[in-house]
Design a protein around this motif. Structure first.
Motif, PDB file in Angstrom:
ATOM      1  N   ALA A  74      -4.402   4.956   4.199  1.00 19.01           N
ATOM      2  CA  ALA A  74      -4.756   3.542   4.208  1.00 19.01           C
ATOM      3  C   ALA A  74      -3.869   2.632   4.821  1.00 19.01           C
ATOM      4  O   ALA A  74      -4.257   1.594   5.642  1.00 19.01           O
ATOM      5  N   PHE A  75      -2.433   2.825   4.712  1.00 22.72           N
ATOM      6  CA  PHE A  75      -1.565   1.904   5.479  1.00 22.72           C
ATOM      7  C   PHE A  75      -1.715   1.801   6.889  1.00 22.72           C
ATOM      8  O   PHE A  75      -1.683   0.837   7.641  1.00 22.72           O
ATOM      9  N   ILE A  76      -2.249   2.844   7.377  1.00 18.57           N
ATOM     10  CA  ILE A  76      -2.464   3.069   8.951  1.00 18.57           C
ATOM     11  C   ILE A  76      -3.721   2.287   9.512  1.00 18.57           C
ATOM     12  O   ILE A  76      -3.353   1.339  10.353  1.00 18.57           O
ATOM     13  N   TRP A  77      -4.564   2.153   8.567  1.00 19.78           N
ATOM     14  CA  TRP A  77      -5.841   1.080   8.859  1.00 19.78           C
ATOM     15  C   TRP A  77      -5.486  -0.331   8.558  1.00 19.78           C
ATOM     16  O   TRP A  77      -5.826  -1.255   9.394  1.00 19.78           O
ATOM     17  N   LEU A 132       8.570  -5.038  -3.832  1.00 23.97           N
ATOM     18  CA  LEU A 132       8.848  -6.479  -3.800  1.00 23.97           C
ATOM     19  C   LEU A 132       9.659  -6.863  -4.956  1.00 23.97           C
ATOM     20  O   LEU A 132       9.749  -8.095  -5.407  1.00 23.97           O
ATOM     21  N   ALA A 133      10.723  -6.275  -5.445  1.00 23.07           N
ATOM     22  CA  ALA A 133      11.793  -6.736  -6.260  1.00 23.07           C
ATOM     23  C   ALA A 133      12.798  -8.118  -5.820  1.00 23.07           C
ATOM     24  O   ALA A 133      12.907  -8.838  -6.824  1.00 23.07           O
ATOM     25  N   GLU A 152       0.960  -1.259  -0.151  1.00 26.79           N
ATOM     26  CA  GLU A 152       0.002   0.106   0.094  1.00 26.79           C
ATOM     27  C   GLU A 152       0.919   1.130  -0.006  1.00 26.79           C
ATOM     28  O   GLU A 152       2.078   1.289   0.650  1.00 26.79           O
ATOM     29  N   ASN A 153       0.494   2.467  -0.676  1.00 21.46           N
ATOM     30  CA  ASN A 153       1.451   3.615  -0.703  1.00 21.46           C
ATOM     31  C   ASN A 153       0.659   4.832  -0.249  1.00 21.46           C
ATOM     32  O   ASN A 153       0.932   6.016  -0.454  1.00 21.46           O
ATOM     33  N   ASP A 160       4.694   0.752  -0.052  1.00 20.50           N
ATOM     34  CA  ASP A 160       5.556   1.187  -1.161  1.00 20.50           C
ATOM     35  C   ASP A 160       4.635   1.314  -2.182  1.00 20.50           C
ATOM     36  O   ASP A 160       3.695   1.133  -2.238  1.00 20.50           O
ATOM     37  N   ASP A 161       5.310   1.797  -3.444  1.00 19.00           N
ATOM     38  CA  ASP A 161       4.782   1.927  -4.542  1.00 19.00           C
ATOM     39  C   ASP A 161       4.295   0.489  -5.302  1.00 19.00           C
ATOM     40  O   ASP A 161       5.410  -0.021  -5.441  1.00 19.00           O
TER      41      ASP A 161
END
Length: 291
Positions: free
Chosen positions: A158-161, A185-186, A153-154, A179-180
């Motif tokens: 939203a990431f906090i939830w 996830l490279a 999630e970027n 992350d974008d």
């Protein structure tokens, strides 16, 4: 809404149903019972039993019920008022800044759960790009416990939830990453078995009909460019990087976008692109296989 003066659970329910109905709330009876039950600490079945038994409501709770019913009448999402949204077997924390998971997405998640569960790999990798509240990723992790699930999630809000929900659910096989989508996830390139996403897909010029969506869902979770498919194009590129050969891509989308998404995927080299309908017989999910 005028203040509630009656003290009967049944009469309070009828008053709130009428108020929500006048405000255009879909299924006002369901929402009324959930709102009253929230204040009284009762499930819907228990609340219906309280109606039959003629239970009375204390004054302080009447005021609380009136206040949250007023909020719902302004079309504030029910899930924001209750603080939670159900998703499959989960109850997820939601509120301002995160997309509220929808029932139709439960069926989309089933594609990923089935694909992961059917693999002979003892520890298949599933990835949810743009996880929002974490709904899809946590459903995958809890229903396919031998899988490793990564959620990306970027959006800070939203990431906090999502982080709250990952803690709440406690699935040890699920990892949340900020992350974008394009660069995430490279280290897993070519290793994932399933990539799934419910990306923003509303065209920029479209106006969602429901106030709950138009006024409260974050714009970044709704709008996907002129034709609504800008994020889908990026998703196609990222998923091709992450998936192993034969891996499955699963995309949720609007009911009129299946053909366009199949064309994007086919032109990008994906195999067997296919679109499936939801329970209302609207196109909802497109899948494809990594060549």
């Amino acid at each position: 809404m005028t203040s509630i003066r009656t003290t009967s659970v049944g009469e309070v329910r009828d008053l709130i149903i009428a108020t929500l109905d006048r405000a255009g709330v879909p299924q006002p009876d369901v929402d009324a019972e959930l709102l009253i039950g929230h204040v009284l600490g009762l499930g819907r079945g228990e609340l219906q039993a309280a109606v039959v038994m003629g239970r009375q409501v204390p004054g302080k709770q009447l005021a609380d019920i009136s206040a949250i019913a007023e909020r719902r009448a302004t079309r504030e999402p029910l899930q924001h008022i209750l603080g939670v949204a159900p998703f499959r077997s989960l109850e997820l924390a939601v509120g301002p800044g995160v997309f509220v998971p929808r029932p139709e997405t439960e069926q989309v998640a089933q594609f990923a759960i089935d694909a992961l569960g059917a693999l002979p790999d003892p520890e298949p990798i599933g990835i949810d790009l743009g996880t929002g509240s974490g709904a899809i990723a946590l459903a995958m992790a809890t229903e396919v416990p031998h899988a490793r699930v990564f959620a990306v999630e970027n959006s800070v809000d939203a990431f906090i939830w999502a982080r709250q929900n990952f803690t709440r659910v406690g699935a040890s096989n699920a990892i949340l990453i900020f992350d974008d989508m394009a660069h995430a996830l490279a280290e897993l390139d070519g290793q994932a078995s399933v990539v799934i996403s419910n990306p923003p897909y509303v065209p920029d010029a479209a106006i969602p009909r429901d106030p709950e969506v138009r006024l409260y869902d974050p714009h970044a979770a709704l709008y996907g460019g002129e034709d609504g498919l800008d994020v889908v194009r990026q998703l196609s590129e990222t998923a091709a990087r992450l998936l192993r050969p034969g891996g499955t891509l699963i995309i949720e989308h609007g009911e009129l976008q299946g053909e366009a998404i199949r064309d994007i995927l086919t032109n990008d080299g994906w195999k067997a692109a296919a679109t499936f309908r939801d329970l209302t017989q609207r196109d909802r999910t497109t899948t494809a296989l990594r060549a």
